[in-house]
Design an enzyme around this catalytic site. Structure first.
Site, PDB file in Angstrom:
ATOM      1  N   LYS A 126       0.817  -1.218   0.000  1.00  0.00           N
ATOM      2  CA  LYS A 126       0.000   0.000   0.000  1.00  0.00           C
ATOM      3  C   LYS A 126       0.850   1.266   0.000  1.00  0.00           C
ATOM      4  CE  LYS A 126      -3.913  -2.285   2.201  1.00  0.00           C
ATOM      5  NZ  LYS A 126      -3.353  -3.636   1.955  1.00  0.00           N
ATOM      6  N   THR A 173     -15.795  -5.698  -1.201  1.00  0.00           N
ATOM      7  CA  THR A 173     -15.886  -4.275  -1.543  1.00  0.00           C
ATOM      8  C   THR A 173     -16.123  -4.051  -3.027  1.00  0.00           C
ATOM      9  OG1 THR A 173     -13.472  -4.160  -1.754  1.00  0.00           O
ATOM     10  CG2 THR A 173     -14.419  -3.552   0.381  1.00  0.00           C
TER      11      THR A 173
END
Length: 238
Positions: A22, A85
């Site tokens: 990330k 998601t």
């Protein structure tokens, strides 16, 4: 910086920073602070004469706190819908053993070669895994039909969440090491002078809890690129 100072004080031979995929093109505070930590320790490595420093970028560690697999298992066990998601979302995964092995191996590789001071490593995790497919497989393993109404609930990407993660920037490249599953990330580095001022300002704004300034500085850190790439863009724009 406190960790680096403590490692020096106690005579550590190697310090390994645990980062994350990330930190590559970060889109949230967690990823950007990890990227800031990468830049900070690499800047320290450029100055360090005795202790060596390296960085390891993790993918998602299976079974760790906050990992998606325990979340899905809990939802299945309690009769809830499995929340995905985005149907196209993918993630890189590694086991706890692979993660701990990466840290120890990276430290060993760095200790054995002075040219690897400040090196960044990634684990060869193969192709990223579809989160939707993972959810479907976990349901099947529990004897449930993933196509049944309410079995899976697509809730949409959360703020700051990306559909796909990357292990390296486009100005980086990964090369093999003496350990087959571990790659060393090479390529243009952010010049120490370019990063140090922003990092020091970020630390200072954190000390006084200046949230607005911290956000602005984190945005600058996320946008930092090697000078060679900036120069190339400048030439192309002309």
């Amino acid at each position: 910086s406190l960790t680096i100072d403590a490692a020096r004080k106690h005579g550590a031979d190697v310090l390994a920073l645990i980062s994350t995929d990330k930190a590559v093109e970060p889109s949230n505070v967690m990823g950007t602070t990890k990227r800031a930590a990468e830049l900070l320790v690499q800047a320290e490595a450029d100055r360090e004469s005795r202790m060596r420093i390296c960085v390891v970028r993790f993918g998602n560690v299976l079974g760790s706190s906050g990992s998606v697999v325990p979340l899905f298992e809990h939802q299945i066990e309690t009769g809830q819908s499995v929340t995905v998601t985005d149907p196209e979302a993918t993630r890189y995964f590694m086991t706890v053993n692979e993660a701990s092995g990466l840290v120890l191996s990276a430290a060993s590789l760095t200790a054995a070669n002075p040219e690897r001071n400040g090196a960044l490593y990634v684990f060869d995790m193969g192709e990223p895994v579809s989160i939707l497919r993972l959810a479907r497989q976990l349901l099947r393993l529990r004897g449930l039909d993933p196509d049944a109404p309410g079995a899976i609930n697509v809730i949409g990407l959360r703020s700051g969440e990306k559909r796909h993660e990357s292990l390296i920037y486009d100005f980086e490249e990964a090369s093999s090491t003496e350990i087959g599953s571990i790659r060393c990330v090479n390529g243009a580095r952010i010049p120490t002078a370019s990063a140090e001022g922003i990092l020091e300002d970020l630390l200072q704004s954190a000390r006084v809890n200046d949230l607005e300034q911290m956000r602005a500085l984190l945005e600058q850190i996320a946008a930092l690129r090697p000078a060679i790439e900036i120069n190339k863009e400048t030439v192309l724009s002309r």
